[in-house]
Design a protein around this motif. Structure first.
Motif, PDB file in Angstrom:
ATOM      1  N   ASP A   1      -7.083   7.897  -6.194  1.00 30.81           N
ATOM      2  CA  ASP A   1      -7.317   7.802  -7.640  1.00 30.81           C
ATOM      3  C   ASP A   1      -6.052   7.738  -8.491  1.00 30.81           C
ATOM      4  O   ASP A   1      -6.129   7.777  -9.723  1.00 30.81           O
ATOM      5  N   LYS A   2      -4.889   7.641  -7.853  1.00 26.17           N
ATOM      6  CA  LYS A   2      -3.639   7.527  -8.614  1.00 26.17           C
ATOM      7  C   LYS A   2      -3.089   6.107  -8.474  1.00 26.17           C
ATOM      8  O   LYS A   2      -2.845   5.639  -7.365  1.00 26.17           O
ATOM      9  N   GLU A   3      -2.900   5.430  -9.599  1.00 21.14           N
ATOM     10  CA  GLU A   3      -2.389   4.054  -9.587  1.00 21.14           C
ATOM     11  C   GLU A   3      -0.870   4.107  -9.359  1.00 21.14           C
ATOM     12  O   GLU A   3      -0.143   4.763 -10.105  1.00 21.14           O
TER      13      GLU A   3
ATOM     14  N   ILE B   1       0.823  -1.210   0.000  1.00 22.43           N
ATOM     15  CA  ILE B   1       0.000   0.000   0.000  1.00 22.43           C
ATOM     16  C   ILE B   1       0.861   1.265   0.000  1.00 22.43           C
ATOM     17  O   ILE B   1       0.538   2.246  -0.672  1.00 22.43           O
ATOM     18  N   VAL B   2       1.978   1.217   0.719  1.00 21.21           N
ATOM     19  CA  VAL B   2       2.836   2.399   0.800  1.00 21.21           C
ATOM     20  C   VAL B   2       3.928   2.395  -0.272  1.00 21.21           C
ATOM     21  O   VAL B   2       4.734   3.319  -0.363  1.00 21.21           O
ATOM     22  N   GLY B   3       3.937   1.363  -1.123  1.00 20.51           N
ATOM     23  CA  GLY B   3       4.868   1.333  -2.237  1.00 20.51           C
ATOM     24  C   GLY B   3       6.247   0.807  -1.918  1.00 20.51           C
ATOM     25  O   GLY B   3       7.175   0.960  -2.722  1.00 20.51           O
TER      26      GLY B   3
ATOM     27  N   LYS C   1       7.215   6.276 -11.200  1.00 23.68           N
ATOM     28  CA  LYS C   1       8.644   6.536 -11.057  1.00 23.68           C
ATOM     29  C   LYS C   1       8.938   6.884  -9.602  1.00 23.68           C
ATOM     30  O   LYS C   1       8.051   7.272  -8.840  1.00 23.68           O
ATOM     31  N   GLU C   2      10.204   6.785  -9.233  1.00 27.97           N
ATOM     32  CA  GLU C   2      10.596   6.937  -7.831  1.00 27.97           C
ATOM     33  C   GLU C   2      10.178   8.287  -7.251  1.00 27.97           C
ATOM     34  O   GLU C   2       9.677   8.356  -6.129  1.00 27.97           O
ATOM     35  N   ASP C   3      10.373   9.374  -8.011  1.00 26.43           N
ATOM     36  CA  ASP C   3      10.028  10.697  -7.485  1.00 26.43           C
ATOM     37  C   ASP C   3       8.519  10.870  -7.355  1.00 26.43           C
ATOM     38  O   ASP C   3       8.030  11.511  -6.410  1.00 26.43           O
ATOM     39  N   GLU C   4       7.749  10.243  -8.266  1.00 25.73           N
ATOM     40  CA  GLU C   4       6.295  10.316  -8.180  1.00 25.73           C
ATOM     41  C   GLU C   4       5.778   9.499  -6.994  1.00 25.73           C
ATOM     42  O   GLU C   4       4.867   9.927  -6.266  1.00 25.73           O
ATOM     43  N   LEU C   5       6.383   8.327  -6.779  1.00 18.61           N
ATOM     44  CA  LEU C   5       6.002   7.488  -5.645  1.00 18.61           C
ATOM     45  C   LEU C   5       6.317   8.174  -4.328  1.00 18.61           C
ATOM     46  O   LEU C   5       5.552   8.084  -3.363  1.00 18.61           O
ATOM     47  N   PHE C   6       7.432   8.891  -4.279  1.00 12.57           N
ATOM     48  CA  PHE C   6       7.822   9.601  -3.056  1.00 12.57           C
ATOM     49  C   PHE C   6       6.761  10.618  -2.649  1.00 12.57           C
ATOM     50  O   PHE C   6       6.469  10.790  -1.465  1.00 12.57           O
TER      51      PHE C   6
END
Length: 252
Positions: free
Chosen positions: A62-64, A47-49, A69-74
């Motif tokens: 609403d964001k899959e 859940i937290v990636g 990418k790493e910066d987007e996941l952060f």
């Protein structure tokens, strides 16, 4: 809202998830129950990636997130606070430095503002005035509460609790339960708890879901889970040694 669609995950020959589906509504506390080794902690890491599924989708607001990418996941991970099972405080740091750790790494704040925020968080969990103590000077229950102060310091939208009452006595466990309820109501956070402590689950939860053999096999309110006719959930929640669940399935 968090939404998990058709999640699959294996580690070698060990299949953890077999098409898991779950929805987590904003502002509520959901508790995921299940035997030791069933994948509860693996689920919150997805859940937290921190872990990637073999297939399936995880939506955070609403964001899959599974292919970000790493910066987007952060940026997504900034929405989460995490209370680890063993508190996971830094032994070499003071209480203040532990609580301030996320603030210094994620927020642009002055030292004065950080000090005020640390004091506010420690007061909220009933441990004001211990800023200069080290983790080695704290009891197990105090360590859990300091870890909780660290989890809420960055004003997360979601808090993940990994076995929050494990390793502490029943009275302190109830203190932690009350804090989870208080923080959910006061801060409006969405709380996701994994535990096999049914006393805690019944007290804190708006919703309970049971993970078994890689899927959510049933879910509902505390009252619905208490009165379930599902033989697997009934056996687990009552702690019976007889029923469809065999002990070998609980081995890690």
């Amino acid at each position: 809202m968090i939404k998990i669609n058709n999640l699959y995950k294996s580690f070698g020959k060990n299949v953890v998830f077999r098409g898991l589906n779950l929805e987590i509504r904003d502002g509520k506390t959901i508790t995921i129950i299940g035997g030791s080794g069933c994948g509860k902690s693996v689920l919150i890491k997805h859940i937290v990636g921190l872990l990637k599924p073999d297939s399936g989708e995880i939506f955070i607001d609403d964001k899959e997130i599974t292919k970000l990418k790493e910066d987007e996941l952060f940026e997504i991970q900034k929405k989460f606070g995490f209370l680890f099972q063993g508190a996971a405080l830094f032994d070499s740091l003071t209480v203040k430095e532990n609580v301030a750790f996320g603030l210094r790494n994620l927020k642009n704040m002055t030292e004065e503002a950080i000090s005020e925020k640390v004091k506010e968080c420690l007061t909220m969990i009933g441990l004001e005035g211990i800023e200069n103590m080290k983790p080695s000077e704290l009891s197990g229950g105090m360590k859990k509460r300091v870890a909780l102060a660290r989890a809420i310091a960055t004003d997360p939208k979601y808090i993940l609790y990994d076995e929050p009452t494990t390793g502490i006595d029943p009275i302190m466990a109830d203190v932690i339960n009350d804090l989870i309820i208080h923080l959910q109501k006061t801060l409006g956070v969405t709380s996701i708890v994994v535990t096999h402590d049914m006393t805690s689950a019944y007290k804190i939860s708006n919703h309970i879901a049971m993970l078994f053999e890689g899927k959510i096999i049933g879910e509902g309110s505390s009252e619905e889970i208490k009165n379930t006719k599902n033989p697997y959930i009934k056996q687990f929640t009552t702690g019976s040694s007889t029923g469809p669940i065999k002990m070998k399935m609980f081995e890690s």
